[in-house]
Scaffold this motif. Structure first.
Motif, mmCIF file in Angstrom:
data_model
loop_
_atom_site.group_PDB
_atom_site.id
_atom_site.type_symbol
_atom_site.label_atom_id
_atom_site.label_comp_id
_atom_site.label_asym_id
_atom_site.label_seq_id
_atom_site.Cartn_x
_atom_site.Cartn_y
_atom_site.Cartn_z
ATOM 1 N N ASN A 295 0.815 -1.212 0.000
ATOM 2 C CA ASN A 295 0.000 0.000 0.000
ATOM 3 C C ASN A 295 0.852 1.266 0.000
ATOM 4 O O ASN A 295 0.692 2.154 0.839
ATOM 5 N N ALA A 296 1.764 1.325 -0.961
ATOM 6 C CA ALA A 296 2.667 2.477 -1.046
ATOM 7 C C ALA A 296 1.913 3.773 -1.218
ATOM 8 O O ALA A 296 2.375 4.838 -0.784
ATOM 9 N N GLN A 297 0.735 3.718 -1.839
ATOM 10 C CA GLN A 297 -0.047 4.932 -2.078
ATOM 11 C C GLN A 297 -0.545 5.566 -0.782
ATOM 12 O O GLN A 297 -0.906 6.744 -0.762
ATOM 13 N N ALA A 298 -0.531 4.806 0.318
ATOM 14 C CA ALA A 298 -1.045 5.317 1.594
ATOM 15 C C ALA A 298 0.055 5.865 2.500
ATOM 16 O O ALA A 298 -0.231 6.354 3.591
ATOM 17 N N LEU A 299 1.319 5.809 2.061
ATOM 18 C CA LEU A 299 2.446 6.224 2.898
ATOM 19 C C LEU A 299 3.002 7.566 2.440
ATOM 20 O O LEU A 299 3.053 7.852 1.236
ATOM 21 N N ASN A 300 3.454 8.374 3.412
ATOM 22 C CA ASN A 300 4.115 9.631 3.055
ATOM 23 C C ASN A 300 5.606 9.372 2.814
ATOM 24 O O ASN A 300 6.090 8.254 2.982
ATOM 25 N N ILE A 301 6.326 10.421 2.434
ATOM 26 C CA ILE A 301 7.724 10.217 2.037
ATOM 27 C C ILE A 301 8.574 9.676 3.183
ATOM 28 O O ILE A 301 9.488 8.877 2.962
ATOM 29 N N TRP A 302 8.311 10.089 4.413
ATOM 30 C CA TRP A 302 9.116 9.621 5.540
ATOM 31 C C TRP A 302 8.785 8.170 5.878
ATOM 32 O O TRP A 302 9.666 7.371 6.210
ATOM 33 N N GLN A 303 7.499 7.821 5.796
ATOM 34 C CA GLN A 303 7.114 6.429 6.017
ATOM 35 C C GLN A 303 7.688 5.529 4.935
ATOM 36 O O GLN A 303 8.134 4.412 5.213
ATOM 37 N N LEU A 304 7.686 6.019 3.697
ATOM 38 C CA LEU A 304 8.279 5.250 2.599
ATOM 39 C C LEU A 304 9.779 5.062 2.810
ATOM 40 O O LEU A 304 10.323 3.977 2.573
ATOM 41 N N THR A 305 10.451 6.123 3.273
ATOM 42 C CA THR A 305 11.892 6.042 3.537
ATOM 43 C C THR A 305 12.194 4.952 4.560
ATOM 44 O O THR A 305 13.096 4.120 4.371
ATOM 45 N N GLN A 306 11.430 4.940 5.650
ATOM 46 C CA GLN A 306 11.654 3.951 6.703
ATOM 47 C C GLN A 306 11.336 2.537 6.230
ATOM 48 O O GLN A 306 12.074 1.591 6.518
ATOM 49 N N GLU A 307 10.232 2.394 5.486
ATOM 50 C CA GLU A 307 9.824 1.061 5.056
ATOM 51 C C GLU A 307 10.784 0.489 4.017
ATOM 52 O O GLU A 307 11.127 -0.703 4.060
ATOM 53 N N ILE A 308 11.234 1.315 3.093
ATOM 54 C CA ILE A 308 12.194 0.841 2.081
ATOM 55 C C ILE A 308 13.491 0.394 2.753
ATOM 56 O O ILE A 308 14.054 -0.655 2.428
ATOM 57 N N ALA A 309 13.976 1.197 3.726
ATOM 58 C CA ALA A 309 15.209 0.847 4.438
ATOM 59 C C ALA A 309 15.037 -0.436 5.247
ATOM 60 O O ALA A 309 15.916 -1.301 5.273
ATOM 61 N N ARG A 310 13.882 -0.570 5.902
ATOM 62 C CA ARG A 310 13.630 -1.763 6.719
ATOM 63 C C ARG A 310 13.593 -3.025 5.862
ATOM 64 O O ARG A 310 14.207 -4.050 6.203
ATOM 65 N N LEU A 311 12.875 -2.961 4.749
ATOM 66 C CA LEU A 311 12.750 -4.124 3.885
ATOM 67 C C LEU A 311 14.084 -4.491 3.242
ATOM 68 O O LEU A 311 14.414 -5.679 3.109
ATOM 69 N N ALA A 312 14.857 -3.493 2.835
ATOM 70 C CA ALA A 312 16.160 -3.763 2.222
ATOM 71 C C ALA A 312 17.080 -4.459 3.208
ATOM 72 O O ALA A 312 17.776 -5.434 2.863
ATOM 73 N N GLU A 313 17.095 -3.998 4.456
ATOM 74 C CA GLU A 313 17.945 -4.615 5.472
ATOM 75 C C GLU A 313 17.471 -6.032 5.790
ATOM 76 O O GLU A 313 18.283 -6.948 5.967
ATOM 77 N N ALA A 314 16.154 -6.223 5.843
ATOM 78 C CA ALA A 314 15.628 -7.564 6.105
ATOM 79 C C ALA A 314 16.006 -8.532 4.992
ATOM 80 O O ALA A 314 16.363 -9.686 5.251
ATOM 81 N N ALA A 315 15.957 -8.067 3.759
ATOM 82 C CA ALA A 315 16.324 -8.918 2.625
ATOM 83 C C ALA A 315 17.807 -9.263 2.664
ATOM 84 O O ALA A 315 18.202 -10.412 2.462
ATOM 85 N N ARG A 316 18.651 -8.272 2.943
ATOM 86 C CA ARG A 316 20.097 -8.497 2.937
ATOM 87 C C ARG A 316 20.551 -9.378 4.097
ATOM 88 O O ARG A 316 21.531 -10.105 3.984
#
Length: 413
Positions: A295-316
């Protein structure tokens, strides 16, 4: 003394077999209960199997890359007990410990190989537990580095950067020095995540008639806005271009719903998705993975920043959950600082489009008859020509260009 046969349990995903992608121990090793023994890859995840008993490993079910059927014997242990050992029946569900999961894509596993004959007993040794991906282990083996000598990261796992640090501090001993002659040819078996990637990419190119389109975007104003936002971010993480691009995508999708769709080519059905579940292609030690921002359309830029960073770290780190690595409706792939002039990314089937931003560089541009320096980013898109026309793809990218070149529109609802 008694033998205990550990059969590969049903991990609850309805699979028939799993692939061996790494052994943590070898025949003859002394193993304690709950020590990791092997990494098994299913269609959905990489599962770390742990020893159900303490004892000596006397038989293993195969080599890395081999398939083991659910219920088949994965390992045989010699345990310090004369009592009769309770061995589960083939196919019976055994208790499953907590697993570190890494999602994978579709693959049909081949039949499991038969067990090799047990080798002669070896001296038992107590091994230090070492956490590292198969790719890191392969690199260390090629460099003749004992992973026991490498200091791991703060979470106890050894990564490529830890090998780089080890090489830097041990340059005098000959590690990492340039060879004076050509090295020997090396044959590498394509297994695990790399095999899944190969199969998925081949299927995408085989089934999808790709076409690509590239546009040049002036992000001078966007970069100025980003600098201002970062100056006032406080305790929030630093803002990159990626979340701003995600906002632009989500703003443009309602006008171009076919870009956010899944195509079932067997049924001949296109499903336009109402929510934007954006896949973010992420490079890991094991290979390319695609965690999904729900639901990227429901997130603001700061929430997107945190979620992208969290998911990238979880994947790595191998901690991403299966549901975090599946279900995307559109994918964004970026080479980051590596940049490049343009890309022709391969669509993440069954999606119908994938976007690839390139590196931001300063270039001379002509404005009102005068040459000026601007910050330019090329934006590439690949689409499924069966359901997306070139005209519509170009219009979609032009709409993204409008948002990115006039960034105030990103926040004008």
């Amino acid at each position: 003394m008694a033998l205990y046969s550990f059969k590969l349990p049903d991990i609850g995903e309805g699979i028939a077999a799993a692939e061996i992608v790494g052994w943590h121990v070898k025949v003859g090793d002394r193993i304690e209960e709950d020590d990791p023994i092997a990494d098994m890859m299913t269609d959905k995840a990489t599962v770390e199997m742990t020893a159900p008993v303490s004892g000596v490993l006397v038989r293993a079910a195969g080599d890395v890359g081999d398939q083991v059927a659910i219920g088949a014997v994965l390992a045989v242990f010699e345990i310090d007990s004369a009592d009769e050992v309770d061995v589960p029946e083939a196919g019976a569900a055994a208790p499953v410990p907590e697993y570190a999961l890494q999602s994978q894509k579709e693959a049909t596993p081949p039949p499991a190989p038969s067990l090799p004959a047990p080798p002669p007993p070896a001296d038992t040794v107590q091994r230090k537990r070492i956490w590292a991906s198969p790719a890191v282990r392969d690199r260390a083996r090629a460099l003749a580095i004992d992973l026991a000598d490498v200091k791991p990261d703060t979470d106890g796992r050894i990564r490529h950067r830890d090998l780089d640090t080890f090489l830097a501090y041990n340059a005098a001993s000959g590690y990492g020095t340039a060879a004076t002659s050509a090295s020997a040819d090396e044959t590498i078996r394509v297994i695990g995540l790399r095999r899944r990637i190969a199969e998925n990419m081949a299927a995408s190119k085989r089934h999808i008639p790709h076409f690509s389109y590239v546009e040049e975007i002036d992000v001078t104003k966007l970069e100025a806005l980003r600098a201002d936002l970062n100056a006032e971010r406080g305790q929030r993480p630093k803002l990159s271009v990626l979340p701003l691009l995600v906002v632009a995508i989500c703003r443009a999708i309602p006008q171009f719903p076919m870009m956010n769709a899944l195509y079932d080519d067997e049924a001949g059905i296109v499903t336009r998705k109402g929510a934007v579940h954006l896949g973010i292609a992420t490079q890991t030690d094991a290979g390319l993975m695609v965690p999904v921002v729900r639901n990227a359309q429901a997130l603001n830029i700061w929430q997107l920043t945190q979620e992208i960073a969290r998911l990238a770290e979880a994947a790595r780190s191998g901690k991403a959950k299966p549901e975090e690595l599946s279900g995307s409706t559109l994918t964004l792939t970026s080479l980051g600082a590596l940049g490049g002039i343009a890309t022709t990314p391969v669509i993440n089937r069954p999606e119908v489009a994938i976007l690839g931003p390139n590196k931001i560089v300063e270039r001379p541009v002509v404005r009102d008859g005068r040459v000026a320096i601007a910050q330019i980013m090329n934006l590439s898109i690949s689409c499924d020509h069966r359901v997306v026309d070139g005209w519509d793809a170009a219009r979609f990218v032009q709409e993204l260009k409008r948002f990115l070149e006039t960034p105030a529109l990103l926040f004008a609802f």
